[in-house]
Design an enzyme around this catalytic site. Structure first.
Site, PDB file in Angstrom:
ATOM      1  N   GLN A  67      45.364 -22.698 -97.661  1.00  0.00           N
ATOM      2  CA  GLN A  67      45.773 -23.527 -98.802  1.00  0.00           C
ATOM      3  C   GLN A  67      47.261 -23.870 -98.782  1.00  0.00           C
ATOM      4  OE1 GLN A  67      43.738 -24.872-101.028  1.00  0.00           O
ATOM      5  NE2 GLN A  67      41.859 -23.808-100.478  1.00  0.00           N
ATOM      6  N   CYS A 112      32.923 -21.941-102.240  1.00  0.00           N
ATOM      7  CA  CYS A 112      32.089 -20.945-101.564  1.00  0.00           C
ATOM      8  C   CYS A 112      31.232 -20.151-102.543  1.00  0.00           C
ATOM      9  CB  CYS A 112      32.967 -19.990-100.769  1.00  0.00           C
ATOM     10  SG  CYS A 112      34.026 -20.800 -99.574  1.00  0.00           S
TER      11      CYS A 112
END
Length: 370
Positions: free
Chosen positions: A176, A314
């Site tokens: 990220q 996820c």
């Protein structure tokens, strides 16, 4: 639709698409010796250099091994860290991505000691507790640069110093943060990154290995990628990853300024909401917010013209509250009242204004009928 789920994935940059298209027709195997193969190999080498430079390895002193994505890279990093070491302990953090925590827990079932460090309400690890946990039995310390759910930036350099003082490795999940914020690469031993988080294609990521690190292979076969990960590489995916990385490096300051502008607008628009995690030490393109009495999943369903989430992609659909929010001390009710808004290069001011109005209106309606 207004897209505000940049932590889950990013749109494909036009420049990246242009770099990939020629390789739909150029079908040479980059590991073949003939002209078509050498052309493909050259494209892969250029991509490796582009990614390494943006990562901070300007001289390409380390080794950058392409993988199918960051999940594969993280699994490889953690499993190999204990395989090639006599040390039998892993130290990580409660807010890590599932690919790290689940791999660490699997290793725990293989008789590897596991310490999962807690975080404060700001999402930051306590360095004193980390120092106590990291000892001469520790093989690897795993820490995420920027948290995928709340945007908090962990003190990677300080954790790396603790790891190295104990003779352990430091693995950083930089997915990220790659291309967005500085990474203390000189202090890391292993770094996982992903293409589709930086406006590149899905299906490719990489594991970076520091110079001189002796590392066991992930896959056996043809001996590709220095014998560390056998298998035929896709020149198209590599070229796309390389172009995305190069673009991220070139537009880093411009992207940073744009994100700050959008964050200022969004924080003002959602001033009646509570920010999850600390306000400082965070990447501002990620807003994780909660509002008492809200059902986040119902809100997502009600606001169909805006793409946003209740946590990581996820974990979506699992029905379980976010482990990251629970680690901050939120109870199930507060966690289920939280939403994540992610924006980036292609988000406009109008997008933020329109989306915030739609979300706030839907939240107000939900509270009215509660």
């Amino acid at each position: 639709m207004i897209y505000l789920d940049y932590q889950a994935t990013t749109p494909l940059a036009p420049e990246v698409r242009a770099a990939m298209l020629p390789w739909l027709d150029k079908f040479g195997n980059p590991h073949s010796p003939h002209r078509a193969g050498r052309e493909a190999a050259a494209a892969v080498a250029v991509a490796q250099s582009q990614v390494a430079i943006t990562l901070g390895d300007d001289r390409s002193d380390g080794r950058l091994i392409f993988t199918s994505g960051a999940t594969e890279a993280a699994n490889w990093a953690l499993q190999a860290s204990v395989i090639q070491s006599e040390r039998r302990k892993i130290v990580t953090i409660a807010t890590e991505h599932a690919c790290v925590l689940d791999t660490a827990r699997w290793l725990e079932r293989q008789q590897i000691d596991l310490v999962v460090l807690p975080v404060g309400t700001d999402g930051l690890v306590d360095l004193d507790r980390a120092k106590s946990a990291i000892d001469d039995r520790t093989a690897v310390v795993a820490a995420m640069l920027v948290n995928n759910e709340i945007g908090v930036i962990q003190p990677i350099q300080a954790l790396a110093d603790l790891a190295h003082a104990a003779g352990a490795l430091l693995f950083c999940d930089a997915v990220q943060g790659f291309g967005r914020i500085p990474l203390p690469l000189d202090h890391c031993d292993l770094v996982a990154i992903s293409s589709h988080k930086i406006y590149g294609p899905k299906g490719i990521g990489a594991l970076w290995l520091r110079p001189g690190l002796d590392w066991p292979p992930l896959l056996h076969g043809g001996g590709q990628q220095d014998g560390l990960r056998s298998g035929t590489l896709s020149p198209m995916l590599c070229a796309g990853f390389g172009a995305a990385a190069q673009l991220a490096g070139r537009l880093r300051e411009e992207d940073h300024n744009h994100i700050n502008l959008l964050a200022d607008l969004a924080e003002k628009a959602f001033e009646t909401w509570t920010l999850n995690g600390g306000r400082s030490h965070r990447y501002r393109g990620n807003l994780n917010l909660r509002r008492a009495g809200i059902d986040a999943n119902r809100l997502i369903s009600d606001v169909r013209d805006v793409a946003f989430s209740a946590g990581s992609a996820c974990a979506s659909g699992s029905g379980r509250p976010s482990h990251v929010l629970q680690a901050l001390g939120l109870d199930d009710k507060a966690a289920r009242a939280s939403i994540r808004l992610g924006f980036g290069r292609y988000t406009t001011v109008q997008d933020i204004e329109t989306a915030s109005a739609l979300i706030n209106d839907a939240a107000a309606a939900q509270l009215e009928w509660a």
